[in-house]
Write a protein that holds these residues in place. Structure first.
Motif, mmCIF file in Angstrom:
data_model
loop_
_atom_site.group_PDB
_atom_site.id
_atom_site.type_symbol
_atom_site.label_atom_id
_atom_site.label_comp_id
_atom_site.label_asym_id
_atom_site.label_seq_id
_atom_site.Cartn_x
_atom_site.Cartn_y
_atom_site.Cartn_z
ATOM 1 N N THR A 173 49.696 33.131 31.901
ATOM 2 C CA THR A 173 49.724 34.438 30.822
ATOM 3 C C THR A 173 50.430 35.572 31.129
ATOM 4 O OG1 THR A 173 48.184 35.856 29.661
ATOM 5 C CG2 THR A 173 47.622 35.124 31.832
ATOM 6 N N GLN A 254 42.742 35.426 42.859
ATOM 7 C CA GLN A 254 42.032 34.849 41.983
ATOM 8 C C GLN A 254 42.511 34.809 40.364
ATOM 9 O OE1 GLN A 254 38.693 33.645 42.786
ATOM 10 N NE2 GLN A 254 38.754 32.799 40.354
ATOM 11 N N PRO A 256 42.770 35.514 36.559
ATOM 12 C CA PRO A 256 41.817 36.287 35.820
ATOM 13 C C PRO A 256 41.004 35.204 34.846
ATOM 14 C CG PRO A 256 43.931 36.560 35.233
ATOM 15 C CD PRO A 256 44.106 35.912 36.330
ATOM 16 N N ALA A 257 39.864 35.461 34.709
ATOM 17 C CA ALA A 257 39.082 34.552 33.721
ATOM 18 C C ALA A 257 39.695 34.944 32.364
ATOM 19 C CB ALA A 257 37.795 35.235 33.480
ATOM 20 N N ARG A 260 37.806 33.682 27.822
ATOM 21 C CA ARG A 260 37.022 34.637 26.917
ATOM 22 C C ARG A 260 38.049 35.352 26.055
ATOM 23 N NH1 ARG A 260 35.360 39.783 30.918
ATOM 24 N NH2 ARG A 260 35.427 38.327 32.517
#
Lengths: 381, 457
Positions: A173, A254, A256-257, A260
């Motif tokens: 992304t 990390q 990102p989540a 959602r």
């Protein structure tokens, strides 16, 4: 070091690793290729310290073993200009002079000592994913383009690879769009995998894989990943097996989540022929790209009208027949974000789910449920 | 005029005003990409090409524009900017999001953020290796031979004047000797901070980042100066990541270990620990003598062995002070024509010895002494509990820090659990009063003071 090798084999091996050569590095040796001759094989290595590539080809009884490095561009040029079916005799002495002879040609190239060449990191891993090359290609091709190019947020310049022993997932992304692809693959499972691979390494991987149909072994280490593929190469005297590897460092951090931001079920669905939509978007972008690359999509019954308008160039208008479920649609998208995804999909139809002109669109390929593409619209006029 | 105003009328004037007031080329490009999004009779919505452009225009151009348009059309117009391309709400865990890099950085920028010069005297040849610095020296040599591949990052820490900067610059010299075309950038923590601040002020982050990413060996001296500054840390973190990921060598020095740095971002701290961390301690007697011998040789002077031994014994902590002491003795001898003897050295260093032997006392030392005396824990001392048996030790500790170390109120406040500095001011005043009237407290303060002063000597 002294050995004989068919030109086509040597050239093929050389070409397959040329992309990891550092062309404008401050360390001159990174512009070189390492030739390492052992008892029964030739190993070529290049690295720009970010990625490394190796290629091994079997060798029949070299006269003597040894290793040397020479400028990749020079040896590539020399070899590719020699006549096609020549046998090459390649030797090197302790002054790091590499000699290539083929028929009546003889070239001596100044090299650098092999022990100054950086050693590629060993990827020691008990986790190895085995992916058929076509699946891996699909995984990378349908996601990697969505990765960010902004070095300011390094994590997003890579693609997330996860694997739970059964399903491998790749995610990329740049915060304007998000691409997710799953494939079912097995391998030697140890612990769940979740690593971020630099986008560039994946681009080189695609080049390396070419049209291969073989299995690729993806070894996931602590801070590196290694892709290994054996490629059959046809020569008149029979097939030979060339072993190729690409090693890349991983991006620390990390991811990102992302889950959602995937929108729930959409109220409106635009169902279109992929090729027609792609062609229309591509043509309209000729006008749109001079400014913000904005395309406006508006449905009129079962027709989708795509328009672009810029002060500098003029206007574009494209119409195509669609199936529309739900209310009429009016929304603006960046042409590039649509073009990118439509060019890598291969299904006949695509579905674009929309909820509102300022909400993310969800694009799916009909018959490919394991692919998800989320794209944010642009502000309308 | 108030009812019929349309976007079509408004927009050309809007562009006129923008072009008239904002003349920077980079901004002209934005203006070209601006799009009118709507006008509802009051609010003019304008689409900007990106977040940075939006933020900038909103703060700089919106008021001007609103004023200009209101005057021109004789009706109240407010201006609202938004980003044309919407973004997914993907969480960003970076400390502070930097604006995107401008398209190109000027050449001038490179000079502005250029490396500080390396001191030609700081080479490996001039470095005396002792037990105190063996590992740091070996690691530095390895790094200079194969930058980016041996220990990355190399983190050297130790007290003032023990040779951290010397080793770091030696790496730069040696690497340049081996690979003349390497780009070595040497910067101190405070210069880096200054660069960040001036980039913010002059809006030159493009050039700034360009300069700090186009580097093969990055030498960052005294990293402690960037600690606790959010934006500086964030910029450093990003430069660090970019360089690290492209295999470039990073060398960092600090006056304390990474775990003791007041770094806001735990990721940055953990990165320091990825490579090799090595400390330089105060040199032992043999090393100090060797250092003096080298120095004498460099100065082209001669001095008897026992004089050097005397100086090395007297001055026992800091190499900079040690060399200073020697120079003082040599200078005295050459000025007066006196022979260099132990007597002369004694004479010259009489008042020197107390200062030079001084070990810098830190707030942590004071805290340590106080908690030992009162038999409480550091957590209790710096914690928030205000029971009587903790308040007095806390006040005493703060008072001693103020009196003996001349530490600032905010600094003390920070080291005592991040209190407000006015709390410390109050504590110090309070204790001053208490000392005057309470003999017992006076005795404790007196004893702790003398014990701390002993450590000083």
């Amino acid at each position: 070091m002294n050995f004989t090798c068919q030109k086509r084999v040597f050239q093929e091996a050389l070409q397959s690793i040329s992309r990891a050569v550092a062309t404008r590095s401050t360390l001159p040796i990174l512009g070189n290729v390492l030739l390492d001759v052992r008892e029964d094989r030739l190993k070529l290595v290049t690295t720009d310290l970010e990625i490394g590539m190796t290629c091994e080809a079997p060798l029949e009884g070299p006269e003597s073993v040894g290793a040397v490095t020479v400028p990749e561009r020079i040896i590539q040029d020399v070899v590719s200009n020699l006549s096609a079916d020549a046998d090459l005799t390649i030797s090197a002495d302790e002054r790091n002079l590499l000699t290539i002879s083929a028929g009546k040609s003889k070239y001596t190239i100044h090299g650098l000592p092999a022990d100054e060449f950086p050693a590629l990191p060993e990827v020691s891993s008990e986790t190895v994913i085995t992916i058929p090359a076509p699946l891996l290609r699909d995984l990378v091709r349908k996601t990697q383009f969505a990765a960010s190019t902004d070095e300011g947020r390094v994590i997003l310049t890579g693609c997330l690879l996860t694997w739970d022993g059964q399903t491998a997932t790749m995610v990329a992304t740049d915060t304007h769009r998000l691409a997710i692809k799953h494939v079912a693959v097995g391998g030697q499972f140890n612990a769940p995998v979740s690593v971020i691979i630099p986008s560039r390494a994946l681009q080189e991987l695609l080049r390396l894989l070419g049209g291969s149909e073989e299995n690729v072994e993806v070894a996931v280490g602590e801070s590196q990943v290694r892709f290994a593929v054996n490629e059959k190469f046809h020569i008149p005297t029979g097939d030979i097996l060339i072993q190729q590897q690409l090693i890349s460092r991983l991006i620390e951090g990390q991811f990102p989540a992302y889950e959602r931001v995937i929108p729930p079920a959409s109220q409106k669905q635009v169902i279109a022929n992929r090729q027609e939509l792609y062609d229309a978007v591509r043509r309209a972008s000729i006008v749109a790209r001079t400014e913000s690359n904005k395309l406006i999509m508006k449905s009129e019954d079962s027709t989708l009208v795509i328009t672009a308008k810029t002060g500098e160039v003029g206007e574009a208008r494209e119409e195509l027949t669609i199936n529309l479920e739900g209310e009429p649609v009016e929304i603006a998208f960046n042409a590039e974000y649509l073009q990118d995804v439509l060019s890598v999909l291969d299904t006949e139809t695509v579905e674009l789910g929309l909820t509102g002109p300022l909400n993310p669109g969800l694009l799916r390929a009909d018959g490919e449920p394991d692919y998800t593409y989320v794209v944010m619209p642009m502000q309308m006029l | 005029m108030t009812t019929t105003l349309s976007l079509q009328e408004l927009w050309p004037k809007t562009l006129d005003i923008l072009h008239g007031t904002l003349r920077k080329p980079a901004i002209a490009k934005w203006i070209q990409e601006l799009q009118p999004l709507g006008y509802d009779g009051q609010v003019l919505s304008i689409g900007a090409p990106g977040q940075f452009a939006k933020d900038w225009l909103e703060s700089k151009a919106a008021p001007l524009l609103a004023k200009g348009l209101s005057t021109e059309f004789d009706t109240a117009v407010t201006v609202h900017f938004s980003v044309i391309q919407l973004s997914l709400p993907i969480p960003d865990d970076r400390a502070a999001g930097p604006p995107p890099r401008p398209a190109s950085a000027s050449r001038r920028g490179e000079d502005l953020f250029a490396s500080l010069p390396l001191n030609p005297r700081y080479t490996f040849d001039n470095f005396i290796v002792g037990k105190n610095s063996q590992i740091a020296h070996a690691a530095s040599e390895a790094v200079s031979k194969t930058p980016g591949r041996s220990y990355n990052p190399l983190f050297i820490y130790g007290g003032v004047g023990l040779g951290k900067t010397h080793l770091m610059q030696a790496i730069g010299h040696e690497a340049l000797k081996r690979h003349a075309n390497l780009r070595v950038n040497y910067v101190s923590g405070d210069t880096f901070t200054y660069h960040v601040v001036s980039s913010i002020r002059e809006d030159r982050f493009g050039a700034f980042r360009e300069a700090y990413r186009d580097v093969d060996i990055w030498l960052v001296d005294d990293i402690q100066f960037i600690a606790s500054r959010e934006r500086t840390e964030s910029e450093f973190f990003q430069a660090f990541n970019t360089l690290y990921e492209t295999g470039k060598q990073i060398v960092i020095t600090s006056d304390r270990a990474p775990k003791d740095l007041q770094i806001l971002d735990p990721r940055l701290r953990s990165r320091f620990e990825w490579g090799l961390m090595t400390d330089i301690k105060a040199p032992d007697l043999e090393t100090r003598i060797a250092i003096l011998q080298k120095k004498v040789q460099q100065e082209g002077a001669r001095a008897p062995e026992e004089v050097l031994r005397y100086i090395a014994t007297t001055v026992n902590a800091n190499i900079r002070v040690l060399e200073g002491a020697l120079v003082k003795v040599l200078a005295a001898s050459s000025l007066t024509g006196e022979e260099i003897t132990v007597a002369l050295a004694m004479e010259q260093l009489r008042d020197h010895s107390t200062i030079s032997g001084a070990k810098a006392i830190t707030i942590a030392d004071v805290q340590q002494m106080v908690i030992q005396h009162f038999g409480i824990s550091l957590g209790e001392l710096t914690g928030s509990s205000r029971t009587q048996n903790l308040v007095l030790p806390r006040q005493i500790a703060m008072f001693l820090c103020r009196q003996l170390l001349d530490a600032s109120f905010p600094e003390i406040a920070r080291k005592f659990g991040g209190r407000d500095h006015s709390t410390v001011m109050y504590a110090c005043n309070k204790l001053e009063q208490t000392v005057k009237i309470d003999r017992q407290v006076r005795a404790i303060v007196g004893e702790l003071t003398s014990r701390l002063q002993q450590t000083l000597n």
